[in-house]
Design a protein around this motif. Structure first.
Motif, PDB file in Angstrom:
ATOM      1  N   TRP A   1       1.649  -1.243   0.383  1.00  0.00           N
ATOM      2  CA  TRP A   1       0.374  -0.529   0.408  1.00  0.00           C
ATOM      3  C   TRP A   1       0.251   0.338   1.657  1.00  0.00           C
ATOM      4  O   TRP A   1      -0.393   1.396   1.613  1.00  0.00           O
ATOM      5  CB  TRP A   1      -0.807  -1.486   0.290  1.00  0.00           C
ATOM      6  CG  TRP A   1      -0.935  -2.459   1.430  1.00  0.00           C
ATOM      7  CD1 TRP A   1      -0.455  -3.737   1.473  1.00  0.00           C
ATOM      8  CD2 TRP A   1      -1.570  -2.227   2.683  1.00  0.00           C
ATOM      9  NE1 TRP A   1      -0.748  -4.309   2.685  1.00  0.00           N
ATOM     10  CE2 TRP A   1      -1.437  -3.404   3.446  1.00  0.00           C
ATOM     11  CE3 TRP A   1      -2.234  -1.153   3.244  1.00  0.00           C
ATOM     12  CZ2 TRP A   1      -1.941  -3.528   4.736  1.00  0.00           C
ATOM     13  CZ3 TRP A   1      -2.750  -1.264   4.531  1.00  0.00           C
ATOM     14  CH2 TRP A   1      -2.605  -2.445   5.260  1.00  0.00           C
ATOM     15  N   ALA A   2       0.862  -0.052   2.764  1.00  0.00           N
ATOM     16  CA  ALA A   2       0.792   0.759   3.990  1.00  0.00           C
ATOM     17  C   ALA A   2       1.519   2.095   3.792  1.00  0.00           C
ATOM     18  O   ALA A   2       1.061   3.133   4.271  1.00  0.00           O
ATOM     19  CB  ALA A   2       1.387  -0.008   5.164  1.00  0.00           C
ATOM     20  N   TRP A   3       2.657   2.061   3.079  1.00  0.00           N
ATOM     21  CA  TRP A   3       3.374   3.303   2.796  1.00  0.00           C
ATOM     22  C   TRP A   3       2.530   4.219   1.925  1.00  0.00           C
ATOM     23  O   TRP A   3       2.548   5.446   2.091  1.00  0.00           O
ATOM     24  CB  TRP A   3       4.712   3.017   2.114  1.00  0.00           C
ATOM     25  CG  TRP A   3       5.738   2.431   3.034  1.00  0.00           C
ATOM     26  CD1 TRP A   3       6.289   1.180   2.935  1.00  0.00           C
ATOM     27  CD2 TRP A   3       6.345   3.043   4.173  1.00  0.00           C
ATOM     28  NE1 TRP A   3       7.191   0.999   3.950  1.00  0.00           N
ATOM     29  CE2 TRP A   3       7.247   2.125   4.724  1.00  0.00           C
ATOM     30  CE3 TRP A   3       6.195   4.287   4.787  1.00  0.00           C
ATOM     31  CZ2 TRP A   3       8.009   2.399   5.859  1.00  0.00           C
ATOM     32  CZ3 TRP A   3       6.955   4.568   5.920  1.00  0.00           C
ATOM     33  CH2 TRP A   3       7.850   3.627   6.432  1.00  0.00           C
ATOM     34  N   LEU A   4       1.789   3.643   0.971  1.00  0.00           N
ATOM     35  CA  LEU A   4       0.938   4.449   0.105  1.00  0.00           C
ATOM     36  C   LEU A   4      -0.216   5.071   0.893  1.00  0.00           C
ATOM     37  O   LEU A   4      -0.573   6.235   0.666  1.00  0.00           O
ATOM     38  CB  LEU A   4       0.416   3.613  -1.063  1.00  0.00           C
ATOM     39  CG  LEU A   4       1.484   3.156  -2.065  1.00  0.00           C
ATOM     40  CD1 LEU A   4       0.890   2.189  -3.087  1.00  0.00           C
ATOM     41  CD2 LEU A   4       2.130   4.345  -2.742  1.00  0.00           C
ATOM     42  N   VAL A   5      -0.793   4.315   1.811  1.00  0.00           N
ATOM     43  CA  VAL A   5      -1.852   4.863   2.675  1.00  0.00           C
ATOM     44  C   VAL A   5      -1.277   5.985   3.530  1.00  0.00           C
ATOM     45  O   VAL A   5      -1.888   7.049   3.684  1.00  0.00           O
ATOM     46  CB  VAL A   5      -2.480   3.754   3.557  1.00  0.00           C
ATOM     47  CG1 VAL A   5      -3.368   4.334   4.639  1.00  0.00           C
ATOM     48  CG2 VAL A   5      -3.257   2.782   2.693  1.00  0.00           C
ATOM     49  N   TYR A   6      -0.115   5.751   4.069  1.00  0.00           N
ATOM     50  CA  TYR A   6       0.574   6.748   4.878  1.00  0.00           C
ATOM     51  C   TYR A   6       0.810   8.023   4.067  1.00  0.00           C
ATOM     52  O   TYR A   6       0.576   9.139   4.531  1.00  0.00           O
ATOM     53  CB  TYR A   6       1.899   6.145   5.330  1.00  0.00           C
ATOM     54  CG  TYR A   6       2.468   6.660   6.602  1.00  0.00           C
ATOM     55  CD1 TYR A   6       1.819   6.467   7.809  1.00  0.00           C
ATOM     56  CD2 TYR A   6       3.691   7.317   6.609  1.00  0.00           C
ATOM     57  CE1 TYR A   6       2.365   6.927   8.988  1.00  0.00           C
ATOM     58  CE2 TYR A   6       4.249   7.779   7.778  1.00  0.00           C
ATOM     59  CZ  TYR A   6       3.577   7.579   8.967  1.00  0.00           C
ATOM     60  OH  TYR A   6       4.128   8.029  10.116  1.00  0.00           O
TER      61      TYR A   6
ATOM     62  N   ALA B   1      -0.945   8.990   1.478  1.00  0.00           N
ATOM     63  CA  ALA B   1      -2.243   9.613   1.231  1.00  0.00           C
ATOM     64  C   ALA B   1      -2.713  10.413   2.443  1.00  0.00           C
ATOM     65  O   ALA B   1      -3.255  11.520   2.296  1.00  0.00           O
ATOM     66  CB  ALA B   1      -3.273   8.543   0.865  1.00  0.00           C
ATOM     67  N   VAL B   2      -2.503   9.877   3.638  1.00  0.00           N
ATOM     68  CA  VAL B   2      -2.901  10.591   4.858  1.00  0.00           C
ATOM     69  C   VAL B   2      -2.134  11.902   4.968  1.00  0.00           C
ATOM     70  O   VAL B   2      -2.724  12.965   5.219  1.00  0.00           O
ATOM     71  CB  VAL B   2      -2.668   9.712   6.110  1.00  0.00           C
ATOM     72  CG1 VAL B   2      -2.764  10.529   7.391  1.00  0.00           C
ATOM     73  CG2 VAL B   2      -3.656   8.556   6.138  1.00  0.00           C
TER      74      VAL B   2
ATOM     75  N   SER C   1       7.007   8.823   2.663  1.00  0.00           N
ATOM     76  CA  SER C   1       6.152   7.640   2.572  1.00  0.00           C
ATOM     77  C   SER C   1       6.106   7.089   1.154  1.00  0.00           C
ATOM     78  O   SER C   1       6.234   5.882   0.934  1.00  0.00           O
ATOM     79  CB  SER C   1       4.739   7.982   3.038  1.00  0.00           C
ATOM     80  OG  SER C   1       4.750   8.422   4.364  1.00  0.00           O
TER      81      SER C   1
ATOM     82  N   ALA D   1       7.465   3.545  -0.511  1.00  0.00           N
ATOM     83  CA  ALA D   1       6.591   2.650  -1.280  1.00  0.00           C
ATOM     84  C   ALA D   1       7.208   2.297  -2.630  1.00  0.00           C
ATOM     85  O   ALA D   1       6.942   1.224  -3.163  1.00  0.00           O
ATOM     86  CB  ALA D   1       5.227   3.304  -1.487  1.00  0.00           C
TER      87      ALA D   1
END
Length: 184
Positions: A62-67, A69-70, A102, A106
């Motif tokens: 999930w951190a890669w997905l947030v990354y 998205a940013v 990123s 993910a």
């Protein structure tokens, strides 16, 4: 990033220093420096986090997905800015590359940059060619040039206003992007 830990830590240090200098450039008296500095700081710090060796930091999926998205949002913002300032297209490619890496991380369970097998080889190759070309082009722009004596006295500039330092930062981020794409 996977591979020699020393290389990864050098990339982390280089990108962190570049991001810090870009934050300093946000205080520049020159509008062009201020306009691009925020996005370049985000890119520098983002690359630093992504380059941390996998043995030290292995973010969850999930951190890669947030990354992603940013950096996807940063790419959209840059696309909007490129309408009136075409020189932002390089920043668009950089933000897209970060979002792409990123999302690729993910998609591979337990992946971290450098484990291989992530990403689309053709797209990775195209981004790699772009950044290699950019590194060569910006490196050539840093080569010393003969200064004409008729140029007159140069104005004293603060550290945030030095265009050659900003170009060196862009060059170092380009080199970092090449290293990260090679490990994808």
């Amino acid at each position: 990033m996977h591979g020699p830990a020393q290389a990864a830590w050098l990339l982390v240090a280089l990108c962190t220093g570049t991001g810090a200098y870009c934050l300093l450039r946000m205080r520049s008296r020159i509008e062009e420096q201020r306009r691009t500095a925020g996005g370049e700081a985000l890119m520098g710090f983002g690359m630093a986090v992504m380059a941390v060796p996998a043995a030290v930091l292995a973010p969850p999926r999930w951190a890669w997905l947030v990354y992603g998205a940013v950096f996807g949002a940063a790419a959209l913002h840059t696309l909007w800015a490129a309408r009136s300032h075409p020189h932002h297209l390089h920043h668009l490619v950089g933000a897209f590359a970060m979002a792409y890496m990123s999302v690729a991380m993910a998609m591979v369970p337990g992946a971290h940059a450098g484990h291989g097998g992530a990403g689309i080889p053709l797209l990775t190759g195209a981004l790699l060619l772009y950044f290699v070309g950019y590194v060569l082009w910006s490196g050539a722009r840093l080569a010393p040039r003969a200064v004409s004596s008729a140029a007159g006295g140069a104005a004293v500039l603060g550290w945030a206003d030095r265009s050659e330092v900003a170009l060196a930062c862009r060059l170092s981020m380009g080199i970092g992007m090449v290293a990260m794409l090679l490990t994808l």
